[in-house]
Design a protein around this motif. Structure first.
Motif, PDB file in Angstrom:
ATOM      1  N   PHE A 180      49.455  46.226  33.409  1.00 63.49           N
ATOM      2  CA  PHE A 180      50.089  45.254  34.300  1.00 63.49           C
ATOM      3  C   PHE A 180      49.137  44.784  35.393  1.00 63.49           C
ATOM      4  O   PHE A 180      49.188  43.618  35.804  1.00 63.49           O
ATOM      5  N   TRP A 181      48.253  45.654  35.871  1.00 60.36           N
ATOM      6  CA  TRP A 181      47.298  45.231  36.886  1.00 60.36           C
ATOM      7  C   TRP A 181      46.307  44.198  36.351  1.00 60.36           C
ATOM      8  O   TRP A 181      45.757  43.403  37.116  1.00 60.36           O
ATOM      9  N   ARG A 182      46.077  44.207  35.076  1.00 60.84           N
ATOM     10  CA  ARG A 182      45.168  43.222  34.482  1.00 60.84           C
ATOM     11  C   ARG A 182      45.905  41.942  34.081  1.00 60.84           C
ATOM     12  O   ARG A 182      45.365  40.845  34.198  1.00 60.84           O
ATOM     13  N   LEU A 183      47.128  42.079  33.591  1.00 59.19           N
ATOM     14  CA  LEU A 183      47.875  40.921  33.110  1.00 59.19           C
ATOM     15  C   LEU A 183      48.520  40.125  34.236  1.00 59.19           C
ATOM     16  O   LEU A 183      48.469  38.886  34.245  1.00 59.19           O
ATOM     17  N   THR A 184      49.132  40.812  35.203  1.00 56.23           N
ATOM     18  CA  THR A 184      49.931  40.127  36.219  1.00 56.23           C
ATOM     19  C   THR A 184      49.131  39.116  37.044  1.00 56.23           C
ATOM     20  O   THR A 184      49.584  37.972  37.230  1.00 56.23           O
ATOM     21  N   PRO A 185      47.938  39.440  37.567  1.00 56.97           N
ATOM     22  CA  PRO A 185      47.182  38.427  38.324  1.00 56.97           C
ATOM     23  C   PRO A 185      46.868  37.189  37.478  1.00 56.97           C
ATOM     24  O   PRO A 185      46.913  36.058  37.987  1.00 56.97           O
ATOM     25  N   TYR A 186      46.540  37.402  36.222  1.00 51.20           N
ATOM     26  CA  TYR A 186      46.239  36.285  35.319  1.00 51.20           C
ATOM     27  C   TYR A 186      47.454  35.372  35.178  1.00 51.20           C
ATOM     28  O   TYR A 186      47.348  34.134  35.307  1.00 51.20           O
TER      29      TYR A 186
END
Length: 659
Positions: free
Chosen positions: A526-532
């Motif tokens: 989620f830390w990688r997907l959410t900002p994107y």
């Protein structure tokens, strides 16, 4: 005491504020585009190297491929709007230009077309108005006469040839009129009186080929149930393309320079003829080599010199093309060399025949031998099937047949049912410039029922895919990198059908069967997907600022069966010659409800709803312990249902009763 009006000052402040916001917005778009692409690459690199669940490898790879598709879409869209151009006030129209106004029609209601004709005749800038009636309707002719409008229908030269739908209608009119600039209007696009005054000034630049203005529809009901308005395309997307000199000609509400169409038509005519000749030479080479291989298995070695002569003829023709000789010179020399080879074969045949007959009738054999010196006899024999080597006749006819098929040059592209996009791409490839003027200068009519709306979108999608397969912008000579990306952006979007199916089925597979395409829905994921995702949505919000784009987003996902059909049928047309046909969008409402047209969407909605019920029930009963992944997929599934629900409203929509 003198009173000073503050109105001009207030207006200047308002204008200054708008300019400052516009400049800030353009800068913010650039920052968000770069940030979005970096975050997306960071996420996908991790996804592809560390998070794929190889226990469900097929599902995992399918979803990863869909995410790659989406990232490429985001990249193309981001680059397209990176140089968003807002032109503002147009230059004044020069006096004295010769302008023709074309109104294309085909079996529309006469009174509907009359409104467009009357408004076109009333355009302020001096011009000639023509109704291009591809239906050759006597009532339409009479109406045009009543309104003081010129009337053009197909000339006799089109008989027996492909009519090329709207492209053919426009080309027929170009042959019968003389205006240097042409305003093209669809039958339902009613122009405002100032349309030419607001667009002709751009042609002060001699490199400008066309000026496109938005298409706006006045009959769209509240909520736009069919997604007819396209504020994102006729706004930031066209403005972004304009920044790369890649704005599209959209078939209507555009002014075109006749010279640009003519020069581009000649350029691509020459290119296509050369391509046909080179293809013919390749086919000739194949035929000759196949014949040589067969010859090695026979005793007919006396015709080997003729085949070698044919090989030399093909090589010489290629060398002459590369040298820049005219097509006529190349083909005439090639035909002469083939005729010589044919005479060699006939002579060899006659010699063999004479030898066979020598023991039977020496006199007749001698007579045949004498005919070897008669050029007329040899030519006649070479044209018949008496030659044992059919390859000679095949090679003889390849080039003239292929060249004659080209007919005249075509100023409007005919490689696609969306002639507008293809024509604009050819204009850009030839070095011409385009302008997108973001001002509504005509009011049109949108489809009023789902069937008509789907027919229209299917034609757009099919035509776009045809252009992609026949003249891929990545390969077409003459386009800049920005233009290639701008065209590919639109074409790429129509391949979204299969990735959409994967996105829709992914939460279903997890909620019903526990299949997870990633190793785990961990915090790292989620830390990688959410900002994107957040930056992606923020970018879209800034780009579409002030424009209602939600309905368009829904339809881009909900029409996945239509996009799949478009790709399949367009590919079948390009690769296997299966006809698409050209369906003119009905301009009047077609009665009925259309749930059957969206059966695949309804089936998917039922499947998603069942999956949500199964997942939540299993969680409530304690049959599964992965609460967070279940809730995440339920949220995903609910979002899909909201997006798909637009087709139900469209299928059941009924206009209000007229009072």
């Amino acid at each position: 005491m003198r009173v000073v009006s503050t109105a001009p000052t207030r207006q200047r402040l308002i204008d200054w504020g708008r300019e400052e916001w516009a400049a800030f917005r353009r800068g913010l778009i650039k920052i968000l585009v770069v940030t979005n692409l970096v975050l997306g690459a960071y996420y996908l690199l991790w996804r592809g190297t560390a998070s794929l669940n190889w226990d469900a490898w097929l599902f995992a790879l399918a979803l990863f491929a869909a995410e790659l598709y989406s990232y490429i879409s985001s990249f193309l869209f981001g680059v397209t709007v990176f140089r968003l151009r807002e032109r503002g006030e147009p230059p004044p129209a020069p006096a004295g230009l010769r302008v023709d106004v074309y109104i294309t029609c085909y079996n529309e209601p006469v009174e509907l077309v009359r409104k467009t004709v009357r408004a076109a005749v009333a355009i302020r800038y001096p011009h000639q108005t023509y109704l291009l009636d591809d239906g050759d309707n006597p009532a339409m002719r009479a109406m045009a006469c009543e309104e003081g409008c010129g009337y053009i229908t197909r000339s006799a030269v089109w008989k027996g040839f492909d009519r090329h739908a709207k492209a053919g209608n426009l080309m027929n009119a170009l042959e019968q009129t003389t205006g240097d600039y042409i305003l093209v209007l669809d039958a339902d696009q009613v122009p405002l009186p100032q349309i030419l005054d607001r667009t002709l000034g751009y042609f002060n630049d001699p490199r400008v080929a066309f000026v496109q203005t938005p298409q706006y529809f006045i009959n769209v009901p509240p909520g736009d149930p069919f997604g007819s308005q396209a504020p994102l395309f006729y706004g930031p997307i066209q403005q972004g393309k304009d920044g790369w000199n890649a704005a599209f000609f959209c078939g209507s509400n555009a002014v075109l320079r006749r010279e640009a169409l003519a020069r581009t038509g000649i350029h691509f005519f020459v290119r296509d003829v050369e391509r046909r000749i080179r293809r013919a030479l390749r086919e000739a080479d194949t035929v000759i080599r196949r014949a040589q291989r067969k010859l090695m298995r026979t005793e007919r070695q006396q015709i080997a010199p003729a085949l070698r002569a044919l090989c030399r003829a093909v090589s010489d023709a290629r060398r002459e093309l590369n040298r820049g000789d005219t097509f006529q010179e190349v083909t005439e020399r090639f035909q002469h060399r083939v005729e010589e080879a044919a005479r060699m074969v006939v002579a060899a045949d006659l010699q063999q025949i004479m030898a066979d007959l020598a023991e039977i009738q020496a006199a007749e054999a001698a007579e045949i031998m004498r005919s070897l010196h008669d050029e007329a006899v040899l030519a006649e024999l070479a044209r018949r099937d008496r030659s044992p080597l059919a390859a000679i006749e095949t090679v003889r006819q390849l080039v003239p047949l292929l060249v004659n098929e080209a007919m005249d040059y075509l100023p409007i592209s005919t490689i696609s049912v969306t002639e507008d996009m293809s024509t604009s791409m050819r204009l850009h490839a030839t070095g011409w410039r385009s302008v997108y003027h973001d001002e509504i200068l005509a009011h049109g009519l949108a489809p009023e029922d789902l069937r008509s709306a789907l027919q229209q979108r299917l034609r757009w999608a099919q035509g776009t895919i045809q252009v992609f397969l026949r003249e891929n912008p990545l390969l077409l000579p003459g386009l800049s990198i920005g233009q290639r990306i701008a065209y590919l952006d639109t074409m790429w979007s129509y391949f979204s059908g299969v990735p959409t199916v994967i996105y829709l089925i992914a939460p279903v597979l997890f909620l019903m069967f526990g299949l997870l395409p990633v190793n785990a829905l961990s915090a790292e994921f989620f830390w990688r997907l959410t900002p994107y995702l957040l930056v992606n949505q923020l970018l879209f919000a800034v780009i579409s600022w002030g424009r209602p784009t939600w309905r368009g987003q829904q339809y881009s996902l909900a029409l996945f069966p239509l996009w799949i059909k478009a790709v399949v049928t367009a590919a079948a047309n390009v690769w296997f010659g299966k006809k698409l046909g050209f369906i003119v969008t009905p301009k009047t409402r077609q009665a009925g409800r259309y749930l059957g047209l969206v059966r695949w969407q309804l089936l998917m909605m039922v499947l998603i709803t069942v999956a949500i019920g199964v997942g939540l029930s299993q969680l409530a009963l304690g049959w599964r312990s992965d609460g967070m992944p279940v809730l995440v997929n339920v949220f995903w599934a609910v979002y899909d249902l909201i997006m798909l629900s637009v087709v139900i409203d469209a299928a059941l929509y009924q206009p209000p009763e007229e009072q």
